[in-house]
Enzyme design. Structure first.
Site, PDB file in Angstrom:
ATOM      1  N   ASP A  69       0.806  -1.221   0.000  1.00 22.83           N
ATOM      2  CA  ASP A  69       0.000   0.000   0.000  1.00 22.83           C
ATOM      3  C   ASP A  69       0.840   1.273   0.000  1.00 22.83           C
ATOM      4  O   ASP A  69       2.049   1.229   0.218  1.00 22.83           O
ATOM      5  CB  ASP A  69      -0.962  -0.005   1.208  1.00 22.83           C
ATOM      6  CG  ASP A  69      -0.283  -0.410   2.517  1.00 22.83           C
ATOM      7  OD1 ASP A  69       0.957  -0.366   2.581  1.00 22.83           O
ATOM      8  OD2 ASP A  69      -0.992  -0.758   3.470  1.00 22.83           O
ATOM      9  N   ASN A 138      -7.553  -2.462  13.945  1.00 27.89           N
ATOM     10  CA  ASN A 138      -8.926  -2.865  13.590  1.00 27.89           C
ATOM     11  C   ASN A 138      -8.930  -4.115  12.698  1.00 27.89           C
ATOM     12  O   ASN A 138      -9.947  -4.453  12.121  1.00 27.89           O
ATOM     13  CB  ASN A 138      -9.664  -1.715  12.890  1.00 27.89           C
ATOM     14  CG  ASN A 138      -8.989  -1.295  11.589  1.00 27.89           C
ATOM     15  OD1 ASN A 138      -7.984  -1.881  11.190  1.00 27.89           O
ATOM     16  ND2 ASN A 138      -9.540  -0.287  10.944  1.00 27.89           N
ATOM     17  N   HIS A 140      -7.042  -4.574   9.972  1.00 35.10           N
ATOM     18  CA  HIS A 140      -6.740  -4.413   8.547  1.00 35.10           C
ATOM     19  C   HIS A 140      -5.447  -5.113   8.164  1.00 35.10           C
ATOM     20  O   HIS A 140      -4.519  -5.220   8.960  1.00 35.10           O
ATOM     21  CB  HIS A 140      -6.770  -2.942   8.094  1.00 35.10           C
ATOM     22  CG  HIS A 140      -5.654  -2.074   8.579  1.00 35.10           C
ATOM     23  ND1 HIS A 140      -5.860  -0.796   9.052  1.00 35.10           N
ATOM     24  CD2 HIS A 140      -4.321  -2.262   8.634  1.00 35.10           C
ATOM     25  CE1 HIS A 140      -4.704  -0.251   9.372  1.00 35.10           C
ATOM     26  NE2 HIS A 140      -3.760  -1.124   9.134  1.00 35.10           N
ATOM     27  N   GLU A 145      -9.595  -1.889   5.115  1.00 30.88           N
ATOM     28  CA  GLU A 145     -10.322  -1.532   6.331  1.00 30.88           C
ATOM     29  C   GLU A 145     -11.541  -2.437   6.498  1.00 30.88           C
ATOM     30  O   GLU A 145     -11.908  -3.176   5.570  1.00 30.88           O
ATOM     31  CB  GLU A 145     -10.746  -0.061   6.219  1.00 30.88           C
ATOM     32  CG  GLU A 145      -9.568   0.907   6.186  1.00 30.88           C
ATOM     33  CD  GLU A 145      -8.913   1.129   7.542  1.00 30.88           C
ATOM     34  OE1 GLU A 145      -8.715   0.162   8.307  1.00 30.88           O
ATOM     35  OE2 GLU A 145      -8.577   2.292   7.834  1.00 30.88           O
TER      36      GLU A 145
HETATM   37  C1  GLP Z   1      -0.313   0.270   8.552  1.00 29.71           C
HETATM   38  C2  GLP Z   1      -0.084  -0.515   7.249  1.00 29.71           C
HETATM   39  C3  GLP Z   1      -0.257  -1.980   7.474  1.00 29.71           C
HETATM   40  C4  GLP Z   1       0.446  -2.334   8.778  1.00 29.71           C
HETATM   41  C5  GLP Z   1      -0.315  -1.771   9.939  1.00 29.71           C
HETATM   42  C6  GLP Z   1       0.354  -1.993  11.290  1.00 29.71           C
HETATM   43  O1  GLP Z   1      -1.350   1.132   8.473  1.00 29.71           O
HETATM   44  N1  GLP Z   1      -0.906  -0.132   6.156  1.00 29.71           N
HETATM   45  O2  GLP Z   1       0.290  -2.700   6.371  1.00 29.71           O
HETATM   46  O3  GLP Z   1       0.472  -3.716   8.927  1.00 29.71           O
HETATM   47  O4  GLP Z   1      -0.661  -0.441   9.724  1.00 29.71           O
HETATM   48  O5  GLP Z   1       1.340  -1.049  11.548  1.00 29.71           O
HETATM   49  P1  GLP Z   1       2.329  -1.176  12.753  1.00 29.71           P
HETATM   50  O6  GLP Z   1       3.270  -2.292  12.397  1.00 29.71           O
HETATM   51  O7  GLP Z   1       3.028   0.151  12.793  1.00 29.71           O
HETATM   52  O8  GLP Z   1       1.542  -1.491  13.965  1.00 29.71           O
END
Ligand code: GLP
Length: 251
Positions: A69, A138, A140, A145
């Site tokens: 993404d 959440n 994702h 989402e």
């Molecule tokens: C982000 C990314 C995800 C990631 C998630 C967790 O928004 N789009 O791919 O897995 O949030 O992030 P973190 O590892 O900082 O908790």
């Protein structure tokens, strides 16, 4: 094959385990098509892969990568973009060919066309062999989402208030967190031949339990991984602490 759950003592060893799995796949298949993720959880994975490159000669020269993404409206050289994150934490430190490292272009003038192009590029490269995933609070995966359809493809996604708050630390204020992102869809992710999800820390424990043990529901996007025939979940003890079924591999 059911989901394989691997629990490690702490975040560092869990990240090392994931790096080891990537290293094994890459050694077996030097032209590996690797799906990559951003986020704080992944930083120690990339650190370990860099170490493996420097010390053990792990070779990325034939590898091709596709990130899950990117935010819409942030240029590749913007320090808050995932393009920048990936260069800073990984690409600049290994021998990957820069034209082989792909992320969606969040600045594309025609975003729909960019999404279609990204899907085509993945397919033209033979599809993703190994998809690395984190998980949002959440549930994702990528930026899919809640309520993302199971058959969704790469597309523009509105970000939820929780997700924007979760990622706000990289921005001067909550208002500056982009409202939208381009993300691979759930359908895109499920087509990867192997999925490996890494989650660490107590903050992820509840959502991890829902993702692994909860009913399959689009409310928690990560439950879609229960449908995947070859999915490994690597956790530290903290992230595994809300699992009811404790019969998991502790390595
Ligand atoms: C982000 C990314 C995800 C990631 C998630 C967790 O928004 N789009 O791919 O897995 O949030 O992030 P973190 O590892 O900082 O908790």
């Amino acid at each position: 094959m059911a989901m394989e759950i691997i629990v490690q003592p702490d975040a560092r060893t869990a990240a090392r385990k994931v790096a080891e799995l990537i290293g094994q796949s890459l050694a077996a298949q030097p032209g590996l098509v690797l799906g990559l993720a951003s986020g704080r959880t992944m930083e120690p994975v990339y650190e370990e892969l860099i170490r493996m490159h420097r010390q053990d000669g792990l070779d990325f020269s034939r590898c091709r990568t596709f990130n899950l993404d990117e935010y819409i409206g942030l240029a590749a050289d913007d320090p808050r973009s995932f393009h920048y994150f990936m260069r800073r934490h990984f690409f600049d430190h290994v021998n990957i060919v820069s034209s082989h490292a792909h992320l969606p272009d969040g600045m594309a003038s025609d975003l729909e066309a960019e999404c279609r192009h990204y899907e085509k590029l993945i397919a033209a490269n033979g599809g993703i062999a190994f998809q690395l995933l984190g998980i949002g609070l959440n549930g994702h995966i990528g930026f899919n989402e809640p309520e993302s359809p199971l058959d969704s493809r790469t597309r523009v996604q509105e970000l939820s208030p929780l997700t924007r708050a979760q990622n706000a630390s990289s921005f001067p204020s909550l208002e500056e967190v982009p409202q939208q992102a381009i993300t691979m869809g759930i359908g895109t992710i499920l087509e990867a031949r192997r999925c490996v999800l890494l989650a660490t820390g107590l903050g992820k424990a509840k959502i991890v339990a829902k993702a692994i043990e909860g009913p399959l529901t689009t409310t928690v996007a990560a439950t879609a991984l229960q449908l995947h025939p070859n999915c490994t979940v690597v956790l530290d003890e903290a992230a595994a602490s809300a699992l009811k079924n404790k019969i998991v591999a502790r390595e």
